[in-house]
Design an enzyme around this catalytic site. Structure first.
Site, PDB file in Angstrom:
ATOM      1  N   TYR A  39      14.853  30.779   7.466  1.00  9.01           N
ATOM      2  CA  TYR A  39      13.657  31.392   8.056  1.00  9.01           C
ATOM      3  C   TYR A  39      13.729  31.454   9.575  1.00  9.01           C
ATOM      4  O   TYR A  39      14.063  30.466  10.227  1.00  9.01           O
ATOM      5  CB  TYR A  39      12.404  30.603   7.671  1.00  9.01           C
ATOM      6  N   LYS A  46       0.838  -1.204   0.000  1.00  8.59           N
ATOM      7  CA  LYS A  46       0.000   0.000   0.000  1.00  8.59           C
ATOM      8  C   LYS A  46       0.877   1.260   0.000  1.00  8.59           C
ATOM      9  O   LYS A  46       2.080   1.184   0.265  1.00  8.59           O
ATOM     10  CB  LYS A  46      -0.890  -0.021   1.240  1.00  8.59           C
TER      11      LYS A  46
HETATM   12  C1  LIG Z   1      -0.103  -1.917   6.746  1.00  4.83           C
HETATM   13  C2  LIG Z   1      -0.604  -3.217   7.219  1.00  4.83           C
HETATM   14  C3  LIG Z   1       0.283  -4.307   7.379  1.00  4.83           C
HETATM   15  C4  LIG Z   1       1.775  -4.189   7.262  1.00  4.83           C
HETATM   16  O1  LIG Z   1       2.299  -3.594   8.419  1.00  4.83           O
HETATM   17  P1  LIG Z   1       3.878  -3.501   8.684  1.00  4.83           P
HETATM   18  O2  LIG Z   1       3.965  -3.040  10.081  1.00  4.83           O
HETATM   19  O3  LIG Z   1       4.395  -2.511   7.709  1.00  4.83           O
HETATM   20  O4  LIG Z   1       4.423  -4.861   8.467  1.00  4.83           O
HETATM   21  C5  LIG Z   1      -0.277  -5.526   7.701  1.00  4.83           C
HETATM   22  N1  LIG Z   1      -1.612  -5.673   7.875  1.00  4.83           N
HETATM   23  C6  LIG Z   1      -2.474  -4.649   7.747  1.00  4.83           C
HETATM   24  C7  LIG Z   1      -3.936  -4.877   7.961  1.00  4.83           C
HETATM   25  C8  LIG Z   1      -2.003  -3.388   7.438  1.00  4.83           C
HETATM   26  O5  LIG Z   1      -2.869  -2.365   7.321  1.00  4.83           O
END
Ligand SMILES: *Cc1c(COP(=O)(O)O)cnc(C)c1O
Length: 372
Positions: free
Chosen positions: A265, A38
């Site tokens: 800044y 994702k």
């Molecule tokens: C993002 C996510 C993961 C992966 O998590 P990590 O900590 O990056 O391994 C796994 N399961 C779900 C449901 C997630 O939303």
């Protein structure tokens, strides 16, 4: 560099990704892998990472939103893709058209998915989401039977999996993670009681892959770990993974700043003695966060130097003291140079956030270069 590309970029080492995948695979043994890609594969490039993972044999992939699944299908990815974040009603047809796997976090949604599948004369692939303590989405573990029973009564569904998500697997104290796992397994007893085959069970994120082997179950969902970053430094257990992403820039300006002359800044920093300061073409609009002001370090010619003054939207100043640096010299924002290394965890620490947010904040303005 001889090309005309922007003098700030990220290198993505796909061979390192492959080694990380194998390292995790070794540790989880018989459990299947569902890489989580994702948020543009945590900033590493959704389709490039997805394609490589499919090539090296990932049996399935996971994303957060349906749009990410559609982008993967458009790029020619054919393995099953689970959309972890659920489905808003008006987007259900997109899943069916592009063979994306649903997350069903409520009985209502499950029935909607089933009806839509029936109308489209197809079968929806579904993973049922049980909430064991995250209080985000999913049917509470103490009501899980209602979701399991509803699924049994739907004809246009194929329940491939049942899953949950851990809220605190990155804690030193794994008590609450163990309680969540226990609740999950208790809910799943439903299938044994009815002598039905149990769907694929999954609950482990990166932290649980490292710290809680009993949570590996049938399938694991590594995100951060796949990109070579340990989800926590609080555990003594580790898996040999290496960073996939590095981030570089170039010196674009050099000057001497006189003692007492404030830099950037708000004038939050001024040198005590006259010093050499270089400017980099990278700023918070690239994801080099403003919280790094007066805190972060970079590597130039293998030496650490401080970010001085506030990080601007597009530029950042570095105190190089009495050393020399010339326009065009490479600067490491994240990565190694000689025996020095700056990690995503360092940036997270310096700007009071987590590695996840650093990675997903590197904006589209920063070109990615993929290396196989
Ligand atoms: C993002 C996510 C993961 C992966 O998590 P990590 O900590 O990056 O391994 C796994 N399961 C779900 C449901 C997630 O939303």
């Amino acid at each position: 560099m001889t090309d005309s590309s922007r003098p700030t970029w990220c290198d993505i080492d796909l061979a390192a990704l492959e080694r990380n995948y194998s390292a995790i695979e070794q540790v989880v043994g018989a459990s299947k892998m569902m890489p989580v890609i994702k948020a543009d594969a945590y900033g590493h490039g959704l389709t490039q990472i997805g394609t490589r993972l499919q090539e090296i044999g990932a049996p399935c992939l996971a994303v957060a939103y349906v749009e990410e699944g559609l982008a993967l299908r458009a790029a020619g990815i054919t393995v099953p893709i689970q959309v972890l974040g659920g489905a808003v009603t008006r987007q259900i047809p997109l899943f069916l058209e592009h063979d994306l796997t649903f997350t069903a976090p409520s009985v209502d949604k499950l029935l909607q998915i089933s009806e839509a599948a029936e109308a489209a004369k197809t079968t929806a692939k579904v993973h049922l989401k049980i909430d064991t303590g995250m209080e985000r989405i999913g049917v509470h573990h103490y009501n899980a039977d209602t979701l399991f029973e509803a699924a049994l009564s739907c004809t246009s569904l194929e329940v491939e999996g049942v899953f949950s998500h851990l809220a605190s697997a990155d804690d030193t104290d794994l008590k609450s993670a163990r309680i969540q796992l226990e609740r999950f397994l208790e809910a799943l007893d439903f299938y044994d009681r009815l002598s039905l085959p149990t769907p694929t069970r999954h609950i482990a994120n990166s932290a649980a892959i490292v710290a809680l082997p009993e949570a590996h179950l049938d399938l694991v969902r590594p995100g951060l770990l796949l990109y070579g970053i340990e989800p926590t430094d609080q555990t003594s257990k580790t898996i040999a993974v290496e960073p996939v992403l590095s981030w570089r820039s170039e010196v674009i300006y050099f000057k001497v700043v006189e003692a007492g002359s404030p830099v950037s800044y708000g004038g939050t920093w001024a040198p005590e003695h006259s010093t050499r300061v270089v400017t980099l073409p990278v700023g918070y609009a690239d994801g080099y966060r403003r919280g790094l002001s007066n805190r972060a370090q970079v590597l130039i010619n293998g030496t650490r130097h401080n970010v001085v003054g506030r990080v601007c939207m597009d530029q950042t100043m570095i105190d190089i003291g009495t050393t020399s640096a010339y326009n065009g010299d490479q600067v490491v924002l994240v990565g190694s140079d000689g025996n020095q290394q700056i990690t995503i965890q360092d940036l997270a620490l310096w700007s009071d956030t987590i590695p996840y947010e650093i990675l997903t904040s590197i904006t589209a303005r920063v070109p990615r270069r993929w290396h196989s």
